[in-house]
Structure formats: structure tokens, C-alpha cells
Design a protein around this motif. Structure first.
Motif, PDB file in Angstrom:
ATOM      1  N   UNK A 187       0.816  -1.216   0.000  1.00  0.00           N
ATOM      2  CA  UNK A 187       0.000   0.000   0.000  1.00  0.00           C
ATOM      3  C   UNK A 187       0.851   1.267   0.000  1.00  0.00           C
ATOM      4  N   UNK A 188       1.988   1.239   0.695  1.00  0.00           N
ATOM      5  CA  UNK A 188       2.888   2.396   0.780  1.00  0.00           C
ATOM      6  C   UNK A 188       4.123   2.015   1.593  1.00  0.00           C
ATOM      7  N   UNK A 189       5.128   2.869   1.568  1.00  0.00           N
ATOM      8  CA  UNK A 189       6.340   2.680   2.368  1.00  0.00           C
ATOM      9  C   UNK A 189       6.639   4.004   3.065  1.00  0.00           C
ATOM     10  N   UNK A 190       6.783   3.963   4.404  1.00  0.00           N
ATOM     11  CA  UNK A 190       6.946   5.200   5.166  1.00  0.00           C
ATOM     12  C   UNK A 190       7.973   5.000   6.275  1.00  0.00           C
ATOM     13  N   UNK A 191       8.315   6.096   6.954  1.00  0.00           N
ATOM     14  CA  UNK A 191       9.261   6.065   8.077  1.00  0.00           C
ATOM     15  C   UNK A 191       8.564   5.499   9.307  1.00  0.00           C
ATOM     16  N   UNK A 192       8.492   4.205   9.387  1.00  0.00           N
ATOM     17  CA  UNK A 192       7.817   3.524  10.496  1.00  0.00           C
ATOM     18  C   UNK A 192       8.747   2.468  11.085  1.00  0.00           C
ATOM     19  N   UNK A 193       8.568   2.214  12.382  1.00  0.00           N
ATOM     20  CA  UNK A 193       9.365   1.224  13.117  1.00  0.00           C
ATOM     21  C   UNK A 193      10.863   1.530  13.038  1.00  0.00           C
ATOM     22  N   UNK A 194      11.197   2.807  13.178  1.00  0.00           N
ATOM     23  CA  UNK A 194      12.607   3.200  13.100  1.00  0.00           C
ATOM     24  C   UNK A 194      13.399   2.738  14.320  1.00  0.00           C
ATOM     25  N   UNK A 195      12.710   2.305  15.388  1.00  0.00           N
ATOM     26  CA  UNK A 195      13.418   1.707  16.526  1.00  0.00           C
ATOM     27  C   UNK A 195      14.103   0.420  16.105  1.00  0.00           C
ATOM     28  N   UNK A 196      13.537  -0.263  15.113  1.00  0.00           N
ATOM     29  CA  UNK A 196      14.132  -1.494  14.592  1.00  0.00           C
ATOM     30  C   UNK A 196      15.013  -1.226  13.376  1.00  0.00           C
ATOM     31  N   UNK A 197      14.498  -0.437  12.415  1.00  0.00           N
ATOM     32  CA  UNK A 197      15.210  -0.251  11.141  1.00  0.00           C
ATOM     33  C   UNK A 197      16.335   0.777  11.199  1.00  0.00           C
ATOM     34  N   UNK A 198      16.300   1.656  12.199  1.00  0.00           N
ATOM     35  CA  UNK A 198      17.324   2.693  12.409  1.00  0.00           C
ATOM     36  C   UNK A 198      17.232   3.863  11.424  1.00  0.00           C
ATOM     37  N   UNK A 199      17.004   3.589  10.141  1.00  0.00           N
ATOM     38  CA  UNK A 199      16.869   4.676   9.176  1.00  0.00           C
ATOM     39  C   UNK A 199      15.930   4.254   8.050  1.00  0.00           C
ATOM     40  N   UNK A 200      15.489   5.236   7.279  1.00  0.00           N
ATOM     41  CA  UNK A 200      14.488   4.988   6.238  1.00  0.00           C
ATOM     42  C   UNK A 200      15.051   4.139   5.093  1.00  0.00           C
ATOM     43  N   UNK A 201      16.348   4.267   4.832  1.00  0.00           N
ATOM     44  CA  UNK A 201      16.961   3.469   3.767  1.00  0.00           C
ATOM     45  C   UNK A 201      16.797   1.977   4.048  1.00  0.00           C
ATOM     46  N   UNK A 202      16.940   1.598   5.318  1.00  0.00           N
ATOM     47  CA  UNK A 202      16.768   0.188   5.684  1.00  0.00           C
ATOM     48  C   UNK A 202      15.321  -0.264   5.530  1.00  0.00           C
ATOM     49  N   UNK A 203      14.385   0.657   5.789  1.00  0.00           N
ATOM     50  CA  UNK A 203      12.964   0.329   5.588  1.00  0.00           C
ATOM     51  C   UNK A 203      12.723  -0.041   4.127  1.00  0.00           C
ATOM     52  N   UNK A 204      13.203   0.810   3.219  1.00  0.00           N
ATOM     53  CA  UNK A 204      12.981   0.581   1.782  1.00  0.00           C
ATOM     54  C   UNK A 204      13.683  -0.691   1.301  1.00  0.00           C
ATOM     55  N   UNK A 205      14.890  -0.921   1.788  1.00  0.00           N
ATOM     56  CA  UNK A 205      15.620  -2.141   1.395  1.00  0.00           C
ATOM     57  C   UNK A 205      14.855  -3.391   1.825  1.00  0.00           C
ATOM     58  N   UNK A 206      14.247  -3.343   3.014  1.00  0.00           N
ATOM     59  CA  UNK A 206      13.549  -4.519   3.530  1.00  0.00           C
ATOM     60  C   UNK A 206      12.253  -4.766   2.773  1.00  0.00           C
ATOM     61  N   UNK A 207      11.562  -3.705   2.401  1.00  0.00           N
ATOM     62  CA  UNK A 207      10.366  -3.882   1.574  1.00  0.00           C
ATOM     63  C   UNK A 207      10.741  -4.505   0.229  1.00  0.00           C
ATOM     64  N   UNK A 208      11.865  -4.102  -0.309  1.00  0.00           N
ATOM     65  CA  UNK A 208      12.331  -4.666  -1.577  1.00  0.00           C
ATOM     66  C   UNK A 208      12.640  -6.158  -1.417  1.00  0.00           C
TER      67      UNK A 208
END
Length: 458
Positions: A187-208
Motif C-alpha cells: 500500500x505504501x512505504x513510510x518512516x515507520x518502526x525506526x526503533x528497529x530499522x534505524x533509518x528509512x533506507x533500511x525500511x525501503x531495502x527490507x520492503x524490496x
């Protein structure tokens, strides 16, 4: 006389942290397979009450004695449960290998034809809509989702007779990397759960990486309107070519949905658009899909109407909503504005997780612009995951919002149990225009829902 075949012993699964919204659905799946199911959690809740009624043996508190002494086949735990939990320690002492909730669900995705719905926001609603469309089309899916549906008897699981599994795929702790769907919806990718991912780049990499788990020859259904998803266009194209995946893009600009949906807000038009694209893929007739989408009135704690305010001097409708991220708060308040044009909005918000408030403090300051009255409760601390930073509290957020919006009616309430008296007192102080049939939304992912009954007429 022919002898009866001896019946097989009943299998037994024990769930540690069974009160979680996702893991409770998995417990119901095991019940549906005729397993004996027991579980434990730190505190009682509505979910645990419902599980008891369904036949789950629930214990409050974690201790090794909660594990059945004999006949235990599996121990499954919530990802929020620490490695040192006494029940997990005891299971390992007995030679068992405890499995996490996402590990077990991951096994199911290898057995079923799985449609996994992921996204920083909107995945529960999109999963619910997907389920209703497949049911209406006669595909009879199994469903595991992160909210309760009245269509499922007020629970978060549906047992189907087909090989389809509709699954809400949570990105927290990278849980969804355990799943292997045939069809992946984001549905979307946002700056969420940064306590785990540390930064937004890691969020996007994990969705990929999640998209990369889609089975070869499968399909990706992605939000064209989301700039963060579009920023991944090149690697998505490479991934699709490598794994022979079909890529379908959806948009909230799709015509005709606004007049069909009962749930308000452009974000819900976006969610429904994803489901319409899925329906086309599965060759479900458009009129069947639209009828199912139009029948949905909302799920538990998503724009959920609870009753009227318990003060005859004021005519106020009271709602519950799970929004807890700045993006979710904005779109939810926008939905209320669309649904109730001209009526004042009173928002009672409990920040959920101190680390989220700290990481997204600036975004929170701007998130409540559409609320006419804002009441902030103390931060809900997630057990074992965070602690309030004295520099990022609800009181500091009140001061920051007041500084940005000088004329806003913004308040801090230290004791949420006094919410009824507090709201009544505020209403007397407001201008007459803000007292004309306002709507009140109790908002957040923590314990704020427990205070809603204090506001309602019996």
C-alpha cells in the motif's frame, strides 16, 4: 465385527504472548485444525476473553508451569516476547525449538496460495477488503489479519475451504521476510518502526526484499501514488525481470470508487483501488468486486463508531481509531473532515512508543492540523521496547504544537481516567461554534481504547 481404527492423539500448541492481534489469529488457525491450544500473556484483554470463549486455555503471566507437562507438540511465541521468557527457556530445556509467529505463518505461505498485503499504513483495511471480495466471488479464502471484523464474527481469522490464504504481512521486526506469497500487495512505504530499522533506507531495502520473496511467476500490486515506492522502480523492474513477476500499479485516482465506499478518506480509495486490481487479476467480475467493497463499513478500531457522549448538554458522536503514526493521523483526520463537513473534530491522542515520538517529533507537530481540539495523553510505553525520553514527552509535544498553531485548543491530560470530566470542562470553555455537534475520536495504538467507555452513555 470390524474393529475401529485407534484415533490419533490430539496435537497441542502453546502460544507465548497469545494476546497479540496477529498471533491470536494464528492460534485460531490451529484451533480450526483441531489442535488443542493454550497460551499466556502479561495482562488480560478483550482478545484473551474472546480466545477463551473459542476454547483456548489462557494463563495470565509468564511462568514455566504454564507449559503442559505432557503432549506438547509446538511452542509458538510473539516476536515481542524476549528470548529469556521463562516459558521459552523451559521449552528449550525440554529439547523443543520454539518458533516465532512469523516463522510459523511463513510455513503456511508455502502450503497455501498466499496473497500478502504489506505497507506502512492501510494493510489491515486492504486485507479486510481483499477478503470480502474473494468471499463474494466464491473463492472461500483462509484469512489472517491484524484487526477484528464483524463479518468474521468479531474476530481476526477466517477458516476457508480453499487453498487461498489472505494474509496481513507486518513489516515490524522484518517479520514479512518469512513469507512467500503468490501475490504481494504494498500500500505504501513510510518512516515507520525506526526503533528497529534505524533509518528509512533500511525500511525501503527490507520492503524490496519482501517483494523478492514473491514466488517466481507471481504478481506485485503496488501503489503508483506513493513516492517512496516509485523511488524503488528500477530495482523492482530488475527483480520482476529476474523472477518473471508481473507488476501492476494502482492509484487512488481510479474513478467511481468514492461513491461506492462507505469508509471515508482518499487513503481508503487507494486501498480499494489495490483490491480492484487484484480482482481483475483473479478474473473476478467488476460488479462482484464493487458490491463487496461497498458492503464494508469498517473494522475494529478503524473509524469505529462507539456511541454518544454521556452528557445530555452536548450532542457528540464518539469514535475509536488505531492511527498512531503521523501519516495515519493526517489521513484519518482528513477522513473525519470528509465524513463530517462543518462539524468540529475533537481528537484525544495517546502517543504510542516513546522511540516513535522521538524519531518523528517534527512530523507529529504537524499531524493534528485538522483537529479543532486536541487532548494529548501520556506516552504509552511498549513493554521491553522503549522508555520515555524526558526531552520527547506529550507535554513537550503540546508546547511545540501550540507554538506552531497559536490559536489551537490544545491540552494535556495527565490522568486518562478523568477524560469524561476533562472533556466536559473543555466544552464549556470553547466558542459556541466548536460546541455544535462535534465528533470525538479516541486515537492511538495503546491503552487509549480502554478509556472510551468512560465517555459513553450506558
Amino acid at each position: 465385527m470390524k474393529e475401529k481404527s485407534p484415533s490419533l492423539p490430539q496435537l497441542h500448541a502453546h502460544f507465548v504472548g497469545v494476546g497479540g492481534i496477529g498471533i491470536s489469529a494464528l492460534a485460531r488457525w490451529f484451533l480450526a485444525q483441531n489442535w488443542a491450544v493454550t497460551g499466556s500473556d502479561l495482562a488480560d484483554s478483550q482478545i484473551l476473553v474472546s480466545l477463551r470463549r473459542a476454547g483456548v486455555g489462557v494463563k495470565i503471566g509468564h511462568k514455566l508451569a504454564n507449559l503442559p507437562f505432557k503432549g506438547l507438540n509446538m511452542v509458538i511465541y510473539s516476536s515481542a516476547v524476549p528470548f529469556s521468557n521463562p516459558e521459552l527457556v523451559e521449552a528449550r530445556r525440554r529439547g523443543m525449538v520454539p518458533l516465532s509467529y512469523p516463522e510459523v505463518v511463513g510455513c503456511l505461505t508455502k502450503v497455501y496460495k498466499t496473497i500478502a498485503i504489506a505497507g506502512s499504513h492501510g494493510k489491515s483495511t486492504t486485507t479486510a477488503l481483499t477478503s470480502l471480495v474473494l468471499i463474494k466471488a466464491g473463492l472461500d479464502p483462509n484469512v489472517i489479519l491484524g484487526t477484528n471484523l464483524k463479518e468474521f464474527g468479531g474476530v481476526n481469522f477466517r477458516k476457508g475451504r480453499s487453498k487461498w490464504l489472505v494474509l496481513e504481512a507486518d513489516e515490524w521486526n522484518a517479520s514479512f521476510l518469512n513469507y512467500y506469497p503468490e501475490i504481494s500487495i504494498v500500500t505504501n512505504v513510510d518512516k515507520e518502526h525506526l526503533d528497529f530499522y534505524k533509518n528509512f533506507a533500511n525500511v525501503k531495502k527490507t520492503f524490496l526484499k519482501f517483494l523478492g520473496n514473491t514466488k517466481k511467476g507471481g504478481t506485485l500490486i503496488l501503489n503508483k501514488d506513493d513516492k517512496n515506492l516509485r523511488s524503488l522502480l528500477s530495482p523492482i523492474q530488475k527483480l520482476a525481470k529476474k523472477n518473471k513477476l508481473k507488476v501492476i500499479w494502482f492509484s487512488a485516482k481510479a474513478k467511481g470508487l468514492k461513491n461506492v465506499l462507505k469508509i471515508p478518506g482518499e487513503h481508503n480509495i487507494s486501498n480499494a483501488s489495490a483490491v480492484l486490481e487484484l480482482a481483475k487479476l483473479l478474473e473476478i467480475k467488476n460488479e462482484v468486486a464493487l458490491k463487496a467493497l461497498g458492503s464494508f463499513a469498517g473494522s475494529w478500531r478503524r473509524f469505529e463508531y462507539k456511541g454518544m457522549f454521556n452528557d445530555s448538554r452536548f450532542k457528540i458522536q464518539v469514535f475509536d481509531d488505531y492511527a498512531h503514526h503521523p501519516t495515519e493521523i493526517k489521513v484519518t483526520l482528513s477522513g473525519f473532515r470528509d465524513k463530517f463537513p462543518g462539524q468540529p473534530i475533537i481528537c484525544v491522542y495517546q502517543p504510542h512508543q516513546a522511540k516513535r515520538l522521538q524519531a518523528l517529533f517534527r512530523e507529529f507537530v504537524s499531524a493534528f492540523e485538522l483537529a479543532d481540539v486536541l487532548i494529548l495523553l501520556p506516552v504509552y510505553e511498549v513493554a521491553g521496547r522503549d522508555k520515555v525520553n524526558s526531552n520527547f514527552t506529550s507535554e513537550k509535544l503540546v508546547r511545540a504544537i501550540k507554538k506552531k498553531y497559536l490559536k489551537k485548543n490544545i491540552y494535556y491530560l495527565e490522568d486518562p481516567k478523568k477524560i469524561k470530566k476533562f472533556v466536559s470542562g473543555i466544552l464549556h470553555e470553547l466558542s459556541p461554534s466548536l460546541r455544535q455537534s462535534p465528533v470525538l475520536v479516541m486515537m492511538g495504538a495503546g491503552t487509549v481504547v480502554e478509556y472510551t467507555p468512560l465517555l459513553l452513555k450506558k
